[in-house]
Design an enzyme around this catalytic site. Sequence first.
Site, PDB file in Angstrom:
ATOM      1  N   SER A  14      10.088   6.373  -9.623  1.00 49.92           N
ATOM      2  CA  SER A  14       9.518   7.846  -9.185  1.00 49.92           C
ATOM      3  C   SER A  14       8.348   7.723  -8.024  1.00 49.92           C
ATOM      4  O   SER A  14       8.258   8.759  -7.485  1.00 49.92           O
ATOM      5  CB  SER A  14       8.586   8.260 -10.444  1.00 49.92           C
ATOM      6  N   PRO A  20      14.456  -1.700  -5.663  1.00 47.67           N
ATOM      7  CA  PRO A  20      14.070  -1.656  -4.103  1.00 47.67           C
ATOM      8  C   PRO A  20      12.770  -2.400  -3.770  1.00 47.67           C
ATOM      9  O   PRO A  20      12.210  -2.500  -2.528  1.00 47.67           O
ATOM     10  CB  PRO A  20      13.994  -0.225  -3.703  1.00 47.67           C
ATOM     11  N   MET A  45       7.083  -2.582  -9.856  1.00 49.62           N
ATOM     12  CA  MET A  45       6.450  -1.218  -9.858  1.00 49.62           C
ATOM     13  C   MET A  45       5.747  -1.378 -11.136  1.00 49.62           C
ATOM     14  O   MET A  45       5.977  -1.429 -12.190  1.00 49.62           O
ATOM     15  CB  MET A  45       7.458   0.013 -10.084  1.00 49.62           C
ATOM     16  N   GLU A  46       4.379  -0.829 -10.971  1.00 51.49           N
ATOM     17  CA  GLU A  46       3.444  -0.965 -12.040  1.00 51.49           C
ATOM     18  C   GLU A  46       3.262   0.241 -13.103  1.00 51.49           C
ATOM     19  O   GLU A  46       2.461   0.637 -13.454  1.00 51.49           O
ATOM     20  CB  GLU A  46       1.941  -0.741 -11.351  1.00 51.49           C
ATOM     21  N   ASN A  47       4.556   0.466 -13.695  1.00 52.86           N
ATOM     22  CA  ASN A  47       4.749   1.608 -14.444  1.00 52.86           C
ATOM     23  C   ASN A  47       3.664   0.990 -15.805  1.00 52.86           C
ATOM     24  O   ASN A  47       4.052  -0.066 -16.199  1.00 52.86           O
ATOM     25  CB  ASN A  47       6.025   1.724 -15.131  1.00 52.86           C
ATOM     26  N   HIS A  76      -0.116  -9.104  -9.003  1.00 53.09           N
ATOM     27  CA  HIS A  76      -0.543  -7.938  -8.310  1.00 53.09           C
ATOM     28  C   HIS A  76      -0.080  -6.644  -9.237  1.00 53.09           C
ATOM     29  O   HIS A  76      -0.923  -5.698  -9.174  1.00 53.09           O
ATOM     30  CB  HIS A  76       0.399  -7.836  -6.985  1.00 53.09           C
ATOM     31  N   GLU A  77       0.878  -6.560  -9.719  1.00 55.59           N
ATOM     32  CA  GLU A  77       1.281  -5.449 -10.816  1.00 55.59           C
ATOM     33  C   GLU A  77       0.395  -5.524 -12.000  1.00 55.59           C
ATOM     34  O   GLU A  77       0.407  -4.365 -12.342  1.00 55.59           O
ATOM     35  CB  GLU A  77       2.934  -5.634 -11.305  1.00 55.59           C
ATOM     36  N   HIS A 118      -2.834  -3.562 -10.991  1.00 51.58           N
ATOM     37  CA  HIS A 118      -2.488  -2.274 -11.072  1.00 51.58           C
ATOM     38  C   HIS A 118      -3.066  -1.469 -12.194  1.00 51.58           C
ATOM     39  O   HIS A 118      -3.334  -0.427 -12.086  1.00 51.58           O
ATOM     40  CB  HIS A 118      -1.276  -1.860 -10.433  1.00 51.58           C
ATOM     41  N   GLU A 132      -3.538   0.377  -3.434  1.00 48.74           N
ATOM     42  CA  GLU A 132      -3.019  -1.062  -2.785  1.00 48.74           C
ATOM     43  C   GLU A 132      -4.212  -1.732  -2.492  1.00 48.74           C
ATOM     44  O   GLU A 132      -3.916  -3.111  -2.851  1.00 48.74           O
ATOM     45  CB  GLU A 132      -1.935  -0.774  -2.059  1.00 48.74           C
ATOM     46  N   ASP A 190       6.304   8.092   1.930  1.00 48.85           N
ATOM     47  CA  ASP A 190       6.787   6.520   1.835  1.00 48.85           C
ATOM     48  C   ASP A 190       6.256   5.847   3.216  1.00 48.85           C
ATOM     49  O   ASP A 190       6.591   4.756   3.295  1.00 48.85           O
ATOM     50  CB  ASP A 190       8.322   6.524   1.523  1.00 48.85           C
ATOM     51  N   TYR A 249      -2.221  -2.078   1.933  1.00 46.12           N
ATOM     52  CA  TYR A 249      -2.383  -3.324   1.227  1.00 46.12           C
ATOM     53  C   TYR A 249      -3.206  -4.236   1.766  1.00 46.12           C
ATOM     54  O   TYR A 249      -4.374  -4.798   1.126  1.00 46.12           O
ATOM     55  CB  TYR A 249      -0.935  -3.919   1.107  1.00 46.12           C
ATOM     56  N   ARG A 282      16.041  -5.354  -2.498  1.00 49.32           N
ATOM     57  CA  ARG A 282      14.552  -5.231  -2.331  1.00 49.32           C
ATOM     58  C   ARG A 282      14.391  -4.708  -0.779  1.00 49.32           C
ATOM     59  O   ARG A 282      14.758  -5.665   0.128  1.00 49.32           O
ATOM     60  CB  ARG A 282      13.884  -6.463  -2.520  1.00 49.32           C
TER      61      ARG A 282
END
Length: 635
Positions: free
Chosen positions: A174, A300, A304-306, A329-330, A333, A352, A409, A417, A590
Amino acid sequence: MYTMTPYRKFLLGLGLAGSLQLGACSTQTTTTDETMTAEQQGMAQAPADVHSFAKPAEAVARHLDLDIAVNFEQKVISGKASYQIENLAKGNEIVFDTRGLEIEQVYLGKEQTPTTFKLGDEKEFLGRPLIIAIQPETDYVTIQYRTTANADALQWLNPQQTAGKKHPFLFTQSQAILARTWIPIQDSPGIRITYSAKVQVPKELMAVMSAENPQQKNKTGSYTFEMRQAIPSYLMALSVGDLVFKPIGQQTGIYAEPATIDAAVYEFAEMDKMLVAAEKLYGKYRWDRYDLLVLPPSFPFGGMENPRLTFVTPTVLAKDRSLTSLIAHELAHSWSGNLVTNGTWDDFWLNEGFTVYFERRIMEEIYGKDYADMLNVLGYQDLQNTLQELGPNSDDTRLKLDLEGRDPDEGLTDIAYEKGNFFLQNMERAVGRERFDQFLNKYFQTFAFQSTNTDLFLDFLRKELIQGDAKLVEQINIEGWVYTPGLPEDHMKPTSKRFAQVEESFKAWQGGKPASQLQTKDWSSHEWLHFIRMLPEQMSQQQMADLDKAFGFTNSGNSEVLAAWFIHTIRNNYAAADKALDSFLTNVGRRKFLVPIYKALAATPEGKKKAQEIYIRAKPNYHAVSTNTLDAMLK
């Protein structure tokens, strides 16, 4: 009665209560007209999100009840998105973001009374506003809809594209503004909602979301979810596949395909240590469980820190736990990004930069300073490459961005970062680690479950840390880091003792020492990456072959090492790596790896032709986040 949060106390102390983001408002037990007026004024004065059609100062969503079915044959998600809303302005419309969705009907209230709606004009990147007619007293809206082939958030995989090769797979991505392609939603990071969901999937598959999750399949294919903590729309996440679960600790575990689960459990066995280290630094984890979902290779991003369920690439399954800084890292978040969120994508560094800083602190806590120093040097190298690519005077190298009229994006670069991280490290050096940690803890507490922005953070910094100290103003240098392109001239370049030893080996190789005689036995993947990055752009076939024979780069199981090595094989026409390169590009999605490799191929006419041939075959395996970039590059 109105509950005064630390956030509002801070704003009132600054005289900035009008900066409060309405979608991130504090908890209320009852609401007065005076409170509503303050909130409306707050949103009116807050920076507008130029990437959303929503008008949260007028009418805002608070909670989502999602009821959907996933159809793999048609590659469609269909159902209802029902919202509890607040009509703050007592007006006659509420606006949601959509892109490529079919809106079938809209209803008001729990009694489901049909209402009128219209879709506004299409705008590039943003889609179309869904404008729904409501009444002043309306507090519930239901949107019946279905996705289309233009749902860029969705990646539908056939069985051959999965690890198990038996069942199809679906995952969503998302971030930044793709939630609107699979749910009609107020798609701004400045608006937070809680949600519940009912998801119907094929009986042989399991669904998981960024919420409380099942830990085993059921016989019906019907799954229910609850997310009680308010989150921004870009953290809405769904995945469906042949999944199994294995625990790591009491509140941590792994979801993956059966063919992948054991390797993932081994690779991420230190998740609990990371969680303990994170809580030691910046306070209690606020999301109950922390689990990982290992996706197929087409994902990709690295991760992703869902919330509650980080989505992670299988490219970090190196079999030696050498790439697990990505998990740190995640996890980080969960504080910076999920708990305290950038209010607009112009403020992306608040997510980030803080997270990279926190990640390096976690890795230092577990593995020591020398290890974290290596990560900082590699990050600095990435930052230098980005500065060179964008141009050191480009406005896009400032921390505070201006992305109006562009896809957000474009702001997802190493500026946010790594420059963000080094800005925070600069603050730490200025005041000392102990004092800086106290400041960050207060920051996370004050803004918890809120969306903020650069101006608010800097006000908080001045009030809580700088406190009128002229020397600190000069040392921290807000103007130079946040609003000026490039890096401040007096920035501190990171160094690494372990990399110094690698550099000695590299010098020996440059001086004629055979690669097979270099002392590399105990090198981590970071040391190998540093070595490969130092290799000259032009090498002879004999040099390439000697390096490959000594170190097995072409057949490495480490995706970071492989991706860096392929840049050299492309530049030097090292044909022995062509088969491995083809396999890598057709199996890995990725974007971090794809973009530089395809760019290296496209640097020559012959290479570009080769890149296009591979891309035609590989593109079905890539998510839209990757293909949007590569389509433009390869035309």
